[in-house]
Write a protein that holds these residues in place. Structure first.
Motif, PDB file in Angstrom:
ATOM      1  N   ARG A  81      15.369  21.199  29.380  1.00 45.55           N
ATOM      2  CA  ARG A  81      16.219  21.978  28.467  1.00 45.55           C
ATOM      3  C   ARG A  81      16.787  21.099  27.364  1.00 45.55           C
ATOM      4  NH1 ARG A  81      20.731  24.093  31.289  1.00 45.55           N
ATOM      5  NH2 ARG A  81      21.082  25.270  29.400  1.00 45.55           N
ATOM      6  N   VAL A  82      17.829  20.332  27.673  1.00 42.98           N
ATOM      7  CA  VAL A  82      18.403  19.419  26.682  1.00 42.98           C
ATOM      8  C   VAL A  82      19.003  18.241  27.426  1.00 42.98           C
ATOM      9  CG1 VAL A  82      20.563  20.761  26.611  1.00 42.98           C
ATOM     10  CG2 VAL A  82      20.029  19.172  24.740  1.00 42.98           C
ATOM     11  N   THR A  83      18.774  17.035  26.930  1.00 35.75           N
ATOM     12  CA  THR A  83      19.221  15.842  27.656  1.00 35.75           C
ATOM     13  C   THR A  83      20.359  15.106  26.962  1.00 35.75           C
ATOM     14  OG1 THR A  83      17.456  14.620  26.565  1.00 35.75           O
ATOM     15  CG2 THR A  83      17.014  15.421  28.790  1.00 35.75           C
ATOM     16  N   LEU A  84      20.452  15.224  25.654  1.00 38.21           N
ATOM     17  CA  LEU A  84      21.499  14.488  24.942  1.00 38.21           C
ATOM     18  C   LEU A  84      21.922  15.236  23.681  1.00 38.21           C
ATOM     19  CD1 LEU A  84      23.001  11.679  25.103  1.00 38.21           C
ATOM     20  CD2 LEU A  84      21.406  10.918  23.355  1.00 38.21           C
ATOM     21  N   THR A  85      23.213  15.344  23.525  1.00 36.28           N
ATOM     22  CA  THR A  85      23.722  15.984  22.303  1.00 36.28           C
ATOM     23  C   THR A  85      24.641  15.044  21.542  1.00 36.28           C
ATOM     24  OG1 THR A  85      25.580  16.864  23.573  1.00 36.28           O
ATOM     25  CG2 THR A  85      23.688  18.329  23.255  1.00 36.28           C
ATOM     26  N   SER A  86      25.176  14.016  22.253  1.00 34.52           N
ATOM     27  CA  SER A  86      26.332  13.226  21.829  1.00 34.52           C
ATOM     28  C   SER A  86      27.534  14.163  21.864  1.00 34.52           C
ATOM     29  CB  SER A  86      26.170  12.588  20.448  1.00 34.52           C
ATOM     30  OG  SER A  86      26.561  13.501  19.434  1.00 34.52           O
ATOM     31  N   ARG A  87      28.710  13.563  21.828  1.00 32.75           N
ATOM     32  CA  ARG A  87      29.917  14.393  21.908  1.00 32.75           C
ATOM     33  C   ARG A  87      30.280  14.984  20.548  1.00 32.75           C
ATOM     34  NH1 ARG A  87      33.569  13.425  25.948  1.00 32.75           N
ATOM     35  NH2 ARG A  87      34.652  15.180  24.989  1.00 32.75           N
ATOM     36  N   GLU A 291      39.891   7.787  19.397  1.00 25.05           N
ATOM     37  CA  GLU A 291      40.530   6.671  20.105  1.00 25.05           C
ATOM     38  C   GLU A 291      39.693   6.105  21.254  1.00 25.05           C
ATOM     39  OE1 GLU A 291      45.102   7.945  19.064  1.00 25.05           O
ATOM     40  OE2 GLU A 291      44.353   8.274  21.098  1.00 25.05           O
ATOM     41  N   HIS A 292      38.704   6.854  21.685  1.00 25.28           N
ATOM     42  CA  HIS A 292      37.833   6.356  22.748  1.00 25.28           C
ATOM     43  C   HIS A 292      36.582   7.216  22.772  1.00 25.28           C
ATOM     44  CE1 HIS A 292      37.003   3.817  26.115  1.00 25.28           C
ATOM     45  NE2 HIS A 292      36.846   4.816  26.958  1.00 25.28           N
ATOM     46  N   GLY A 293      35.497   6.681  23.304  1.00 26.78           N
ATOM     47  CA  GLY A 293      34.300   7.505  23.352  1.00 26.78           C
ATOM     48  C   GLY A 293      33.082   6.754  23.821  1.00 26.78           C
ATOM     49  N   SER A 294      31.971   7.463  23.900  1.00 30.27           N
ATOM     50  CA  SER A 294      30.703   6.893  24.336  1.00 30.27           C
ATOM     51  C   SER A 294      29.590   7.851  23.930  1.00 30.27           C
ATOM     52  CB  SER A 294      30.711   6.739  25.855  1.00 30.27           C
ATOM     53  OG  SER A 294      29.395   6.638  26.347  1.00 30.27           O
ATOM     54  N   THR A 295      28.548   7.325  23.316  1.00 28.21           N
ATOM     55  CA  THR A 295      27.431   8.172  22.862  1.00 28.21           C
ATOM     56  C   THR A 295      26.804   8.941  24.014  1.00 28.21           C
ATOM     57  OG1 THR A 295      26.966   6.556  21.146  1.00 28.21           O
ATOM     58  CG2 THR A 295      25.209   8.145  21.645  1.00 28.21           C
ATOM     59  N   PHE A 296      26.630   8.235  25.147  1.00 22.28           N
ATOM     60  CA  PHE A 296      25.950   8.858  26.284  1.00 22.28           C
ATOM     61  C   PHE A 296      26.909   9.507  27.283  1.00 22.28           C
ATOM     62  CE2 PHE A 296      22.694   6.039  24.681  1.00 22.28           C
ATOM     63  CZ  PHE A 296      21.511   6.739  24.907  1.00 22.28           C
ATOM     64  N   GLY A 297      28.194   9.205  27.182  1.00 21.40           N
ATOM     65  CA  GLY A 297      29.163   9.714  28.158  1.00 21.40           C
ATOM     66  C   GLY A 297      29.177  11.233  28.193  1.00 21.40           C
TER      67      GLY A 297
END
Ligand SMILES: *Cc1c(COP(=O)(O)O)cnc(C)c1O
Length: 411
Positions: A81-87, A291-297
């Motif tokens: 279906r879908v594996t990555l969108t980023s936040r 203030e915080h984040g992660s591409t894959f999180g």
């Protein structure tokens, strides 16, 4: 049940692959000389076709075993279906993942990351920001109290509060703001906490240190102290959590609910790295966009796998297995202790650290000989061996693995 072959010396294919791996990788690990090609449940098969019982389970990342059908199916369905969108965008598994993980923890908010060390870093940032914005600690003064012999990961900040020489030695300058006290010593903890302390960060059981269980009452004491002094109790349950000890969280054994859980390892079902910080709205609510984040999180694949992990934990089946098999494991180990082959056993549930009597050699040597018998374990700190099988292991297989250990340690 027994390995197809247990001939001692590694085959030529194994030697070839190990030499190539060592030639082209940084030497940050000292693996046992086995090259895995396949795995199922609690068993792994090497490139020579030899089978091994996995009594390490990826340091608890494989609590549900290798190739767990439910988890593989969940991953496969999501892969299509879908594996990555980023936040940058929402995706349709995100709400369920956060909602259900929060519910499992009895908390309100989730901040997803990928690896354990990232989640610990996230916990540190959260506690500091909470300290400045909610508790009112003066800028730059926030202190976090941690325990000696901790293991919280490998990033620059995390090794700044490690007491392991090898983990720290050449990697300074170190991040300030941490206070180290002996593990299990409530009085020391009490004197270390000041008005600028924002958090106490602890493993409820210290895994890497050799599965060290703190004295009864310690976690409850820390809970009381932190509540009194307006300090966050941050429990790193990356290795101890998600069923390993016979409960969802190791803190439960003392009836303790921390202010923040740090989770990882088994949350990714042995398929993808998934970690998270889980806490109240008051605490995790301090963050604003940017203030915080992660591409894959919190990516769709991670959420799909973790959602299945959470559903499996909700049934209580795995916690029960860990408790039952754990009683069997510790019963068997008590026999070996009585014989003098093991000088100490620690642990809880399906998790044990054993100190091997020095006459049997180092932990590494015992691990190498067990490998030749078709059993994989990991040594730590000289004479200690850690046993943490997948929670799906059968009692017969576990019994067979312990028979190998007994045979190895009996003259
Ligand atoms: C493994 C572990 C970590 C670090 O997790 P990584 O995914 O390896 O970064 C942190 N804390 C504890 C207690 C662990 O066992």
């Amino acid at each position: 049940m027994s390995p197809l072959s247990s001939s001692g010396s590694p085959g030529s294919r194994t030697q070839e692959l190990i030499a190539a791996a060592e030639a082209h990788s940084a030497h940050t690990y000292h693996p046992l000389p086995v090259v895995v090609a396949d795995a199922d449940g609690a068993w792994m098969t090497d490139v020579e076709g030899r089978r091994y019982l996995d009594l390490l389970a990826g340091y608890s990342a494989l609590n549900f075993g290798h190739g767990n059908r439910r988890l593989i199916e969940a991953a496969k369905a999501q892969l299509g279906r879908v594996t990555l969108t980023s936040r940058a965008f929402y995706h349709d598994r995100f709400a369920a993942f956060c909602g259900e993980l929060a519910a499992l923890c009895g908390m309100e908010l989730v901040l997803p990351m990928n690896t354990g060390a990232e989640a610990v870093e996230t916990a540190v940032k959260t506690a500091r920001k909470w300290g400045y914005r909610v508790k009112g600690v003066p800028w730059e003064m926030a202190k976090i109290v941690v325990a000696a012999d901790n293991f919280h990961g490998r990033t620059t900040t995390v090794i700044s509060f490690s007491t392991d020489r090898a983990a720290r030695a050449d990697f300074g300058p170190y991040t300030p703001g941490f206070e180290i006290v002996p593990y299990g010593d409530l009085a020391a903890m009490r004197s270390a906490v000041t008005e600028n302390t924002v958090a106490v960060l602890l493993e409820p059981i210290q895994g890497e240190a050799g599965v060290v269980v703190p004295p009864q009452g310690y976690l409850a004491g820390v809970r009381e102290l932190t509540r009194e002094r307006e300090v966050l109790f941050v429990a790193d349950e990356i290795q101890s959590g998600l069923g390993r000890t016979g409960r969802t969280f190791a803190c439960e054994h003392e009836g303790v609910v921390p202010d923040m859980y740090v989770l990882g390892k088994a949350l990714g079902g042995g398929i993808v790295p998934v970690s998270a910080v889980v806490s109240s709205a008051e605490v995790l609510g301090v963050f604003r966009p940017g203030e915080h984040g992660s591409t894959f999180g919190g990516n769709p694949l991670a959420c799909a796998v973790a959602l299945e992990v959470i559903a499996m934990l909700r049934s209580g089946e795995f916690q029960e297995r860990a408790a039952g098999l754990g009683a069997f494991l510790h019963g068997e180990l008590a026999g070996l202790t009585a014989s003098g082959a093991i000088t100490a056993v620690r642990g809880r549930g399906l998790w044990a650290g054993l100190d091997i009597a020095p006459r049997h050699g180092t932990g590494r040597e015992v691990a190498e000989r067990l490998m030749e018998r078709g059993v994989l374990v990991k040594d730590t700190h000289g004479h200690t061996i850690r046993i943490a099988p997948p929670l799906v292991i059968s009692q017969d297989d576990l019994g067979w693995g312990l028979d190998q250990l007994r045979a190895e340690l009996t003259p």
